[in-house]
Scaffold this motif. Sequence first.
Motif, PDB file in Angstrom:
ATOM      1  N   ASN A  86       0.875  -1.170   0.000  1.00 21.43           N
ATOM      2  CA  ASN A  86       0.000   0.000   0.000  1.00 21.43           C
ATOM      3  C   ASN A  86       0.913   1.221   0.000  1.00 21.43           C
ATOM      4  N   PRO A 159      -2.726 -12.850   9.182  1.00 21.94           N
ATOM      5  CA  PRO A 159      -3.086 -11.458   8.940  1.00 21.94           C
ATOM      6  C   PRO A 159      -4.187 -10.995   9.894  1.00 21.94           C
ATOM      7  N   PRO A 160      -4.202  -9.679  10.179  1.00 18.22           N
ATOM      8  CA  PRO A 160      -3.478  -8.607   9.487  1.00 18.22           C
ATOM      9  C   PRO A 160      -2.047  -8.346   9.979  1.00 18.22           C
ATOM     10  N   GLN A 195       2.573  -6.113   8.512  1.00 12.71           N
ATOM     11  CA  GLN A 195       1.206  -5.638   8.663  1.00 12.71           C
ATOM     12  C   GLN A 195       0.617  -5.430   7.276  1.00 12.71           C
ATOM     13  N   ASP A 197      -3.052  -4.926   4.605  1.00 14.79           N
ATOM     14  CA  ASP A 197      -4.427  -4.438   4.527  1.00 14.79           C
ATOM     15  C   ASP A 197      -5.352  -5.566   4.092  1.00 14.79           C
ATOM     16  N   GLU A 198      -6.594  -5.233   3.801  1.00 17.68           N
ATOM     17  CA  GLU A 198      -7.569  -6.270   3.467  1.00 17.68           C
ATOM     18  C   GLU A 198      -7.260  -6.967   2.148  1.00 17.68           C
ATOM     19  N   SER A 199      -6.423  -6.352   1.316  1.00  8.56           N
ATOM     20  CA  SER A 199      -6.001  -6.964   0.051  1.00  8.56           C
ATOM     21  C   SER A 199      -4.653  -7.660   0.185  1.00  8.56           C
ATOM     22  N   LEU A 200      -4.178  -7.805   1.420  1.00 13.54           N
ATOM     23  CA  LEU A 200      -2.887  -8.433   1.740  1.00 13.54           C
ATOM     24  C   LEU A 200      -1.703  -7.659   1.181  1.00 13.54           C
ATOM     25  N   GLU A 203       1.631  -2.845   4.557  1.00 17.39           N
ATOM     26  CA  GLU A 203       1.590  -1.464   5.015  1.00 17.39           C
ATOM     27  C   GLU A 203       2.797  -1.134   5.891  1.00 17.39           C
TER      28      GLU A 203
END
Length: 250
Positions: A86, A159-160, A195, A197-200, A203
């Motif tokens: 990200n 995850p996350p 870490q 996000d929801e799309s792997l 971040e």
Amino acid sequence: MATAEEALIKKSGDIYRSILHDGADNTTQWRHGAPPTYDSVNQLFEEGRTKEWPKGSLEEVVQNAIKSWEMELSHKIRLQDFKTINPDKFKLIVNGRKGLSGEETLGLGSYNALLKSSLPKELQCYKADEETFESSHDAFRSAFPRGFAWEVLSVYSGPPVISFKFRHWGFFEGPFKGHAPTGEKVEFLGLGVLQVDESLRAEEVEIYYDPAELFGGLLKEPLISPSLSESEDNTVDVAAAAAHGCPFSK
């Protein structure tokens, strides 16, 4: 019917980096003009790995994600072309040092970002601040002509926030900063916290390892006469580090 992942693997020809040729718009800007090939290091990985994770397991997903991130960092020149991070939130933290943004990490390159040191200059065997992206990759490509393989040893949480243990290894078969190759395996272990996000997409990446495990293997042999391709300044830097007693060469 083949899954989307299988289709990408077939297209890329790389079972560990399925996003290698992902993207139908062909707008990705590659550092060397075209996507890289990983045949040599893939062979090294397959011959030397200590774990073979089940297909679709969390360990395999994490392992391939890190390999894909390294591929993008080493071979793509624009952060906007990355699919593994990200870009608005990405931060790389190594051994507790100040975090680097995506643009800072891309500008430095993976080796310089991972090898920055807080040691006094005279004790630094590798001066990341004085290396460019290109010179750092040239140095390690020379030392490890078959590549520098990477594997996940354990994954402790999913995850996350993914925590894992890894191993990095290669065979020291070419000169490194004026030091003769030994032909021996050089490896080090480390820990990571990823870490996503929801799309792997990553971040924040935290990496912890002991650089002495790497440089202890690369600096075992005495300095040799520099090749014609090495700059005079680089030769002076290496000799100075040796003269002041680089802690990793003892």
